[in-house]
Scaffold this active site. Structure first.
Site, short mmCIF file in Angstrom:
data_model
loop_
_atom_site.label_atom_id
_atom_site.label_comp_id
_atom_site.label_asym_id
_atom_site.label_seq_id
_atom_site.Cartn_x
_atom_site.Cartn_y
_atom_site.Cartn_z
N ILE A 123 75.54 44.89 -102.09
CA ILE A 123 76.32 46.12 -102.22
C ILE A 123 76.24 47.01 -100.98
O ILE A 123 76.65 48.16 -101.00
CB ILE A 123 75.92 46.92 -103.48
CG1 ILE A 123 74.43 47.28 -103.45
CG2 ILE A 123 76.26 46.13 -104.74
CD1 ILE A 123 73.99 48.16 -104.61
N ILE A 144 77.74 31.01 -96.86
CA ILE A 144 77.40 30.84 -95.44
C ILE A 144 77.55 29.38 -95.03
O ILE A 144 77.79 29.08 -93.86
CB ILE A 144 75.97 31.34 -95.18
CG1 ILE A 144 75.90 32.86 -95.41
CG2 ILE A 144 75.50 31.02 -93.78
CD1 ILE A 144 74.50 33.41 -95.49
N CYS A 187 66.45 35.55 -103.58
CA CYS A 187 65.01 35.58 -103.79
C CYS A 187 64.55 34.65 -104.91
O CYS A 187 63.36 34.32 -105.01
CB CYS A 187 64.55 37.00 -104.09
SG CYS A 187 65.23 37.68 -105.62
N SER A 212 69.36 44.71 -104.90
CA SER A 212 69.52 45.32 -103.59
C SER A 212 68.15 45.67 -102.98
O SER A 212 67.13 45.09 -103.34
CB SER A 212 70.41 46.56 -103.70
OG SER A 212 70.80 47.00 -102.42
#
Length: 334
Positions: free
Chosen positions: A14, A59, A81, A319
């Site tokens: 975000i 990616i 994570c 975040s």
């Protein structure tokens, strides 16, 4: 810092990294491209940064040539994570969610112009992973100097615990101060050379702030944030209960408001806490705005219309703390 920062923001979420860049006040700095695969996070990002080129894709779809064409000199990123957490089963590099990060490790050596700076955030535990070992090996081969930290906002004077791993890397013979130039060490305190970039470090001279400085006006809080009777009766004993003058709160996770235990503190707005008469207590959840405040997002940050409370908590829980990253970025590039 010789040239303006041109940032590639990977796993942009975000926009926490982008806000950390803005907080640094760097002249002519810009995010040349942000990349995230999450549709919900991408909507929030584009809502807050409509002028930034944003790619909602993996990616893995980019080549070294694609990266070279972007012309960035800095990478800021917070890779998934889950591969390094207990709840994610700690599958490390065998977790499919690590594939994009492993792909990045292949792209960096293939680039004609690798970045001058890299700032990465992840969970505690990454430092003991195979992914960490591989990434540090790539950085060493490319001539990066690396410093690693395990830090929480509480150490920076912010009343919230969110222990995270940070890696800072400099390229082209750029060295870190001798105080932190210790290969392989992960620092769990704020060294003096970093403190000079922080306005508030929870020290005796700059004490930790109280929660009331991060709360919304009581009159603006709707009843929906009050804890349901069922939750009070069943989980009160395992909740982390704080009040407006508290100087701490637990980490807000993506499951805040859904699970009662271990997902974040609840606020006692009453004068006392009565464990003998559970339903008499005035307890409520922190609002998404208050969680964002504790994560040091600026006042102008907002969610697009239509996002539910649950969605907001989830995105915030994934975040980072903007102020902590801002301090580390200043330390990295100065």
């Amino acid at each position: 810092m010789e040239n303006p920062l041109k940032v590639l923001e990977l796993y942009s979420g975000i926009g926490g990294m982008h806000y950390a860049l803005l907080d640094g006040g760097y002249a002519n700095a810009e995010v040349v491209c942000s990349i995230d695969i999450s549709p919900a996070a991408s909507l929030v990002y584009k809502h807050n940064f409509p002028c930034t080129t944003h790619c909602e894709r993996s990616i893995e779809g980019f080549s070294a040539e694609d990266f070279d064409r972007m012309g960035f000199n800095t990478i800021m990123m917070s890779p998934p994570c889950q591969p390094f957490t207990r709840l994610g089963l700690q599958k490390d590099v065998d977790d499919p969610r690590s594939r994009s990060f492993l792909h990045l490790m292949k792209l960096l050596p293939a680039m004609q112009s690798p970045p001058n700076y890299i700032l990465m955030e992840n969970v505690k535990g990454f430092e003991n992973s195979k992914a960490h070992e591989l990434f540090c090996k790539v950085l060493k081969q490319l001539g990066f100097s690396v410093v690693e930290f395990l830090l929480s906002p509480k150490q920076f004077g912010i009343p919230n615990s969110r222990l995270r791993y940070y890696l800072l890397a400099k390229h082209n013979q750029k060295e870190f101060p001798d105080e932190v130039n210790q290969l392989g060490k992960v620092f769990d305190d704020i060294p003096l050379c970093l403190k000079r970039f922080c306005n508030n470090t929870g020290s005796k001279e700059n004490p930790t702030k109280t929660l009331e400085q991060f709360l919304e006006e009581p009159s603006s809080i709707s009843d929906e944030y009050g804890l349901p009777e069922k939750t009070l009766l069943r989980y009160l004993n395992v909740m982390d209960i704080v009040n407006p003058v508290s100087k701490s709160s637990t980490c807000f996770t993506k499951s805040y408001g859904y699970y009662a235990e271990g997902t974040g503190s609840v606020l006692n707005t009453g004068s006392t806490l009565d464990m003998s008469n559970v339903l008499a207590n005035k307890l409520r959840y922190f609002t998404p705005t208050e969680v964002a405040n504790l994560m040091c997002f600026p006042e102008q940050f907002s969610f697009p219309d239509g996002f539910t409370r649950k969605q907001k908590y989830k995105l915030l829980g994934n975040s980072l703390n903007v102020y902590v990253v801002s301090c580390l970025l200043k330390f990295l590039v100065t």
